[in-house]
Design a protein around this motif. Structure first.
Motif: not given
Length: 290
Positions: A95-102
């Protein structure tokens, strides 16, 4: 001992302008690194750190993990064996991480780097299957972190580099694909991490010298001479291909074919050999065989 001797041979080589390789990458993120156990990897890097210290260059390695916690353990382990800089890939998640998670993933890696006294190099490889692309906004945010030494951009789309440089002309960006060394330099990259340079270091170093001096025609001539081999650096089996090319160059084809990864077919072996011979012939004309 054999790999130490070969590394020493590469690090001794000078370009026509007198410069040498300015870093040593061991067990990067792609290729056989995926097949090594943690114990094997750390043992290899400890051995490489002795060579890096001898030639006063930083030892760089890679880190790729599914979670922030796993990433922390990898960075801490690399620091214990003399690694100076860790190339940090995006999280290996489906799953592609959100910008915040990244951002949080990289922020924790930077905080860990601070704790164990190493640097990190965010590694954007949008062309590699299984790795999520880092947005230019995120790369710019990461670039100002104190323990970030540079950004590594591995893509044939050098407009990413130019976009970043337009936002911050002082960025340190390293290109990660040998076919675009000259174009990346035109876009603002200050150097590159090379695979082909391990086979033909004099040519690779001289090309980078010309790039940094803005001597584009001379740099492009070397790029064209290397192109048959540089092509392999952008392929999924780059490690197996370049290792074989190194084996051919060192008169050790058996060693070049020894791998934990995918076994090459005869067609692939013949293709690598033909590409190597073409590049070698072109570089001999330019007096760039070390």
């Amino acid at each position: 001992m054999q790999h130490k001797n070969r590394l020493q041979g590469i690090l001794k080589v000078q370009g026509k302008g007198g410069s040498r390789m300015s870093g040593l990458v061991g067990s990067g993120t792609l290729g056989e690194n995926s097949y090594l156990s943690t114990k094997q990897r750390l043992s290899l890097l400890k051995s490489l750190s002795e060579v890096a210290k001898e030639y006063n260059v930083p030892l760089i390695s890679g880190a790729s993990a599914k979670t922030k916690e796993e990433l922390v353990k990898i960075i801490e382990g690399l620091a214990t064996v003399g690694v100076d800089t860790v190339m940090v890939m995006p999280p290996k998640t489906k799953i592609v991480p959100s910008e915040k998670e990244m951002y949080e993933y990289y922020a924790l890696s930077e905080a860990t780097a601070k704790d164990v006294d190493v640097k990190i190099m965010p590694y954007n490889n949008p062309d590699a299957a299984g790795y999520h692309a880092l947005s230019t906004d995120l790369l710019l945010r990461l670039s100002v972190m104190p323990k970030v030494s540079a950004l590594k951009i591995s893509t044939i789309d050098v407009s990413i580099i130019e976009t970043l440089m337009l936002e911050n002309k002082d960025l340190k960006i390293l290109a990660g694909v040998d076919t675009v060394t000259v174009h990346a330099g035109l876009a603002g990259a200050c150097g590159g991490i090379t695979g082909v340079g391990c086979i033909f270091p004099k040519a690779s170093i001289t090309m980078q010298e010309y790039v940094l001096n803005g001597e584009w025609a001379k740099a492009n001539k070397i790029s064209q001479a290397l192109n048959s081999l540089s092509y392999l650096d952008a392929q999924p089996l780059l490690m197996e291909y370049l290792k074989l090319a190194m084996g051919i160059h060192q008169n050790d084809v058996v060693g070049g074919l020894r791998t934990f990864g995918k076994k090459l077919t005869q067609h692939q072996i013949d293709d690598v050999n033909a590409r190597y011979m073409l590049a070698k012939k072109r570089l001999e004309v330019l007096d760039l065989i070390s």
